[in-house]
Design a protein around this motif. Structure first.
Motif, PDB file in Angstrom:
ATOM      1  N   SER A   1      -5.013 -89.706 -25.790  1.00  0.00           N
ATOM      2  CA  SER A   1      -3.882 -90.442 -26.358  1.00  0.00           C
ATOM      3  C   SER A   1      -3.722 -91.743 -25.577  1.00  0.00           C
ATOM      4  O   SER A   1      -4.254 -91.883 -24.462  1.00  0.00           O
ATOM      5  CB  SER A   1      -2.600 -89.612 -26.266  1.00  0.00           C
ATOM      6  N   ARG A   2      -2.997 -92.676 -26.133  1.00  0.00           N
ATOM      7  CA  ARG A   2      -2.908 -94.009 -25.532  1.00  0.00           C
ATOM      8  C   ARG A   2      -2.242 -93.946 -24.163  1.00  0.00           C
ATOM      9  O   ARG A   2      -1.210 -93.289 -23.975  1.00  0.00           O
ATOM     10  CB  ARG A   2      -2.141 -94.949 -26.456  1.00  0.00           C
ATOM     11  N   GLN A   3      -2.859 -94.636 -23.202  1.00  0.00           N
ATOM     12  CA  GLN A   3      -2.379 -94.673 -21.826  1.00  0.00           C
ATOM     13  C   GLN A   3      -2.127 -96.121 -21.420  1.00  0.00           C
ATOM     14  O   GLN A   3      -2.606 -97.061 -22.043  1.00  0.00           O
ATOM     15  CB  GLN A   3      -3.424 -94.069 -20.886  1.00  0.00           C
ATOM     16  N   ARG A   4      -1.426 -96.294 -20.320  1.00  0.00           N
ATOM     17  CA  ARG A   4      -1.220 -97.643 -19.814  1.00  0.00           C
ATOM     18  C   ARG A   4      -2.463 -98.103 -19.048  1.00  0.00           C
ATOM     19  O   ARG A   4      -3.147 -97.310 -18.418  1.00  0.00           O
ATOM     20  CB  ARG A   4       0.005 -97.695 -18.905  1.00  0.00           C
ATOM     21  N   GLY A   5      -2.751 -99.389 -19.101  1.00  0.00           N
ATOM     22  CA  GLY A   5      -3.877 -99.951 -18.366  1.00  0.00           C
ATOM     23  C   GLY A   5      -3.454-100.364 -16.976  1.00  0.00           C
ATOM     24  O   GLY A   5      -2.542 -99.751 -16.417  1.00  0.00           O
ATOM     25  N   PRO A   6      -4.050-101.398 -16.405  1.00  0.00           N
ATOM     26  CA  PRO A   6      -5.131-102.202 -16.983  1.00  0.00           C
ATOM     27  C   PRO A   6      -6.468-101.471 -16.922  1.00  0.00           C
ATOM     28  O   PRO A   6      -6.660-100.551 -16.123  1.00  0.00           O
ATOM     29  CB  PRO A   6      -5.142-103.441 -16.078  1.00  0.00           C
ATOM     30  N   TRP A   7      -7.423-101.919 -17.767  1.00  0.00           N
ATOM     31  CA  TRP A   7      -8.731-101.282 -17.866  1.00  0.00           C
ATOM     32  C   TRP A   7      -9.781-102.230 -17.279  1.00  0.00           C
ATOM     33  O   TRP A   7     -10.436-102.965 -17.990  1.00  0.00           O
ATOM     34  CB  TRP A   7      -9.039-100.945 -19.326  1.00  0.00           C
ATOM     35  N   THR A   8      -9.878-102.219 -15.960  1.00  0.00           N
ATOM     36  CA  THR A   8     -10.738-103.164 -15.268  1.00  0.00           C
ATOM     37  C   THR A   8     -11.972-102.485 -14.683  1.00  0.00           C
ATOM     38  O   THR A   8     -11.917-101.329 -14.242  1.00  0.00           O
ATOM     39  CB  THR A   8      -9.978-103.879 -14.144  1.00  0.00           C
ATOM     40  N   ILE A   9     -13.079-103.241 -14.682  1.00  0.00           N
ATOM     41  CA  ILE A   9     -14.354-102.791 -14.125  1.00  0.00           C
ATOM     42  C   ILE A   9     -14.734-103.768 -13.025  1.00  0.00           C
ATOM     43  O   ILE A   9     -14.802-104.978 -13.251  1.00  0.00           O
ATOM     44  CB  ILE A   9     -15.447-102.753 -15.212  1.00  0.00           C
ATOM     45  N   ALA A  10     -14.949-103.251 -11.828  1.00  0.00           N
ATOM     46  CA  ALA A  10     -15.217-104.103 -10.670  1.00  0.00           C
ATOM     47  C   ALA A  10     -16.435-104.996 -10.899  1.00  0.00           C
ATOM     48  O   ALA A  10     -17.373-104.629 -11.622  1.00  0.00           O
ATOM     49  CB  ALA A  10     -15.430-103.236  -9.431  1.00  0.00           C
ATOM     50  N   GLY A  11     -16.452-106.155 -10.268  1.00  0.00           N
ATOM     51  CA  GLY A  11     -17.544-107.093 -10.427  1.00  0.00           C
ATOM     52  C   GLY A  11     -18.740-106.755  -9.560  1.00  0.00           C
ATOM     53  O   GLY A  11     -18.612-106.169  -8.480  1.00  0.00           O
ATOM     54  N   GLY A  12     -19.923-107.126 -10.033  1.00  0.00           N
ATOM     55  CA  GLY A  12     -21.148-106.899  -9.283  1.00  0.00           C
ATOM     56  C   GLY A  12     -22.242-106.319 -10.156  1.00  0.00           C
ATOM     57  O   GLY A  12     -22.139-106.308 -11.390  1.00  0.00           O
ATOM     58  N   THR A  13     -23.299-105.823  -9.501  1.00  0.00           N
ATOM     59  CA  THR A  13     -24.462-105.303 -10.212  1.00  0.00           C
ATOM     60  C   THR A  13     -24.875-103.935  -9.655  1.00  0.00           C
ATOM     61  O   THR A  13     -24.960-103.757  -8.440  1.00  0.00           O
ATOM     62  CB  THR A  13     -25.663-106.266 -10.082  1.00  0.00           C
ATOM     63  N   ILE A  14     -25.121-103.006 -10.559  1.00  0.00           N
ATOM     64  CA  ILE A  14     -25.696-101.696 -10.221  1.00  0.00           C
ATOM     65  C   ILE A  14     -27.066-101.617 -10.877  1.00  0.00           C
ATOM     66  O   ILE A  14     -27.202-101.861 -12.079  1.00  0.00           O
ATOM     67  CB  ILE A  14     -24.814-100.539 -10.728  1.00  0.00           C
ATOM     68  N   THR A  15     -28.081-101.287 -10.093  1.00  0.00           N
ATOM     69  CA  THR A  15     -29.417-101.011 -10.624  1.00  0.00           C
ATOM     70  C   THR A  15     -29.753 -99.588 -10.249  1.00  0.00           C
ATOM     71  O   THR A  15     -29.783 -99.235  -9.068  1.00  0.00           O
ATOM     72  CB  THR A  15     -30.465-101.979 -10.044  1.00  0.00           C
ATOM     73  N   ASP A  16     -29.996 -98.754 -11.245  1.00  0.00           N
ATOM     74  CA  ASP A  16     -29.984 -97.314 -11.003  1.00  0.00           C
ATOM     75  C   ASP A  16     -31.114 -96.605 -11.722  1.00  0.00           C
ATOM     76  O   ASP A  16     -31.331 -96.829 -12.921  1.00  0.00           O
ATOM     77  CB  ASP A  16     -28.639 -96.762 -11.486  1.00  0.00           C
TER      78      ASP A  16
END
Length: 563
Positions: free
Chosen positions: A185-200
């Protein structure tokens, strides 16, 4: 033996009275999948609706790389990306790959729409901003399952060579978002994704979980729920233990009483059950949509009372025993000297192989105490030849090495610290002849072992297995003292036997939080394995598991968030 005497009581997050808790609702994939914005759901595979758990009050963004399993390489830096109402999911792939890429994009949208409340349309073609899924990369270093995730103020880009890599990247992306993103169900944000690079990329090609549906039958909905949970942690093999003394769980047209009669009970005398061929195909398809390969097991020549009870001619004396609802092992055996036995094995393997697109077929071979060594060797020689006849790779428990594993066979090692040197050396000798190993040490990764003496469910014959013990070992060196080389290890698998397990809640309380640690052993580089740092990352999974409705054990060794 395992770690003994943990005194802290077992605490679970919730208790529910329903026998089958259904899991989250996703419509089935189609080649041209229409966006279902109004419904708020669109994804890979079909699943029934699940009961929504209590909200998780965790809206903090995850530091880049603070996920399970730990990524191979992380380079944090730059501004985070925020998912907003204007965010689009952009699919960029070659024409041959566009269908798979769009399916994964729709799966991602289905994960994010309910909690964010955003439309998140899935579009094809190039474009700036939003979440971009790029399939068909020329970067060979990513292999079949690797991915690259690049995050910055302007958007997030996931890149992979193959669909499996793109799907695994999505699992990392969702873990970089607040745990409340898992709510329905709808939730409060914010919906943030940290900056940078993942190589996996994964450490091992085989990262499995076994589910015993023979001792207690698990419905299609229960298995699908477990598949969804496994996918979050990049598990890529689902080993289904389909037959045992207590029940036969797959329909076989040429031997119909196997399922109809042999599947009619379970431990304790319950109703049992079995999968029709259509249901089994549905499970295989659903698992594939989550990038899991199903490995079916028919345990032979022991653990066969359900079959022996169904057909008298499979017994040496021609007399069918009664159905069995207890938990003892080692008392049953097919008759190795009868030709009808091999007709039976041929029919079962032929029909099961035709239902199973994956490369592996598991023929058990453990605890055959009622079969003489001579008969065991002769039987396994013929059974392995039948599996190869139908185009599958033989997998067997490590007792298979007491016979002669065929070329390309895989042995699943379930020994533990007290396993005798002779048995370990025999396994090592088989690896020198080319047999690969999947490691499932019982005192480390058998998920039905009790956590401590206060654990209500499970068993303790291999000792107690707390979360640290399940995590703190190295597959590459586990059998090195016996002479097993690192390159003989194909991967790891966490079995869950169900003598004491009936409901999904019970299954989850034994599998979680140990299963994510086994998944990390299989995926992450050895250099990342450190209990003290892992337990902090595992603790951060607590709110996520709560939001997903996973009834996990709150181990006192893990610093779970309060609340």
């Amino acid at each position: 033996m395992g770690v003994l005497g943990r005194s802290a009581p077992q605490v679970r997050t919730r208790r529910r009275d329903t026998l089958v808790r259904q899991h989250r609702s996703f419509p089935r994939l189609f080649g041209s999948l229409l966006l279902v914005v109004a419904a708020g759901v669109s994804s890979v595979g079909a699943a029934p609706e699940r009961v929504r758990p209590a909200p998780a009050h965790d809206v903090k963004a995850r530091p880049l790389g603070q996920v399970v399993p730990a990524p191979a390489r992380v380079r944090p830096g730059g501004s985070p990306y925020a998912i907003t109402a204007s965010t689009r999911i952009r699919v960029d792939a070659s024409r041959a790959d566009s269908r798979e890429a769009r399916r994964i994009g729709s799966y991602l949208a289905g994960l994010l729409r309910p909690s964010t409340g955003y439309a998140l349309p899935v579009t094809e073609g190039h474009g700036d901003g939003g979440i971009r899924l790029r399939l068909g990369s020329s970067d060979r270093s990513l292999g079949e399952e690797g991915y690259r995730l690049e995050s910055g103020r302007g958007g997030v880009t996931l890149t992979a060579r193959e669909p499996a890599g793109l799907f695994h990247g999505v699992q990392t992306l969702r873990q970089l978002l607040p745990a409340s993103v898992e709510e329905r169900s709808r939730q409060r944000g914010p919906w943030t994704i940290a900056g940078g690079t993942i190589t996996d990329t994964p450490r091992y090609a085989y990262r499995g979980a076994m589910l015993d549906v023979s001792r207690h039958f698990m419905t299609v909905s229960q298995v699908k729920l477990y598949i969804d949970q496994l996918a979050l942690y990049k598990i890529n093999k689902l080993h289904l233990h389909l037959s045992d003394d207590q029940g036969w769980r797959i329909a076989v047209d040429s031997w119909p009483r196997l399922a109809a009669y042999g599947g009619s009970t379970q431990v304790g005398g319950g109703p049992g059950g079995y999968y029709t061929k259509a249901q089994y195909r549905d499970l295989v398809s659903y698992a594939a949509s989550r990038q899991l390969e199903v490995i079916p097991e028919i345990d032979l020549p022991g653990h066969t009372n359900a079959a022996l009870a169904s057909y008298a001619e499979l017994n040496c004396d021609g007399v069918a025993p009664p159905l069995y609802t207890g938990t003892s092992v080692g008392f049953s055996s097919l008759c190795a000297g009868k030709e009808v036995t091999y007709d039976f094995v041929d029919d079962v393997v032929r029909e099961l192989a035709a239902l199973t697109p994956g490369k592996y077929l598991h023929i058990g071979g453990d605890e055959a105490h009622s079969t003489s060594h001579e008969d065991y060797v002769a039987f396994m020689d013929r059974a392995q030849a039948i599996v190869r006849k139908y185009g599958k790779t033989v997998v067997g428990w490590h007792q298979l090495t007491g016979a002669t594993p065929v070329k390309g066979a895989v042995a699943q090692y379930w020994g533990y610290d007290e396993t005798g040197a002779d048995e370990r050396l025999r396994v090592a000798a088989a690896t020198k002849a080319g047999t690969r190993l999947v490691l499932s040490p019982a005192d480390r990764v058998y998920l039905d072992m009790k956590y401590d003496r206060n654990t209500v469910l499970g068993q303790a014959w291999a000792g107690y297995t707390e979360v640290d013990r399940a995590y703190d070992w190295n597959p590459a060196t586990y059998l090195a003292d016996a002479g097993v080389a690192e390159d003989a290890v194909l991967g790891v698998e966490a079995p869950l036997w169900t003598e004491t397990i009936v409901t999904s809640d019970q299954l989850e309380s034994m599998a979680f939080p140990r299963l994510p640690g086994v998944a990390e052993l299989g995926w992450s580089p050895a250099a990342t394995h450190d209990w003290n740092t892992y337990k902090s990352r595992l603790a951060a999974q607590g709110p996520r598991m709560t939001a997903l409705g996973i009834d996990y054990y709150r181990s006192p060794l893990v610093p779970w968030p309060a609340g």
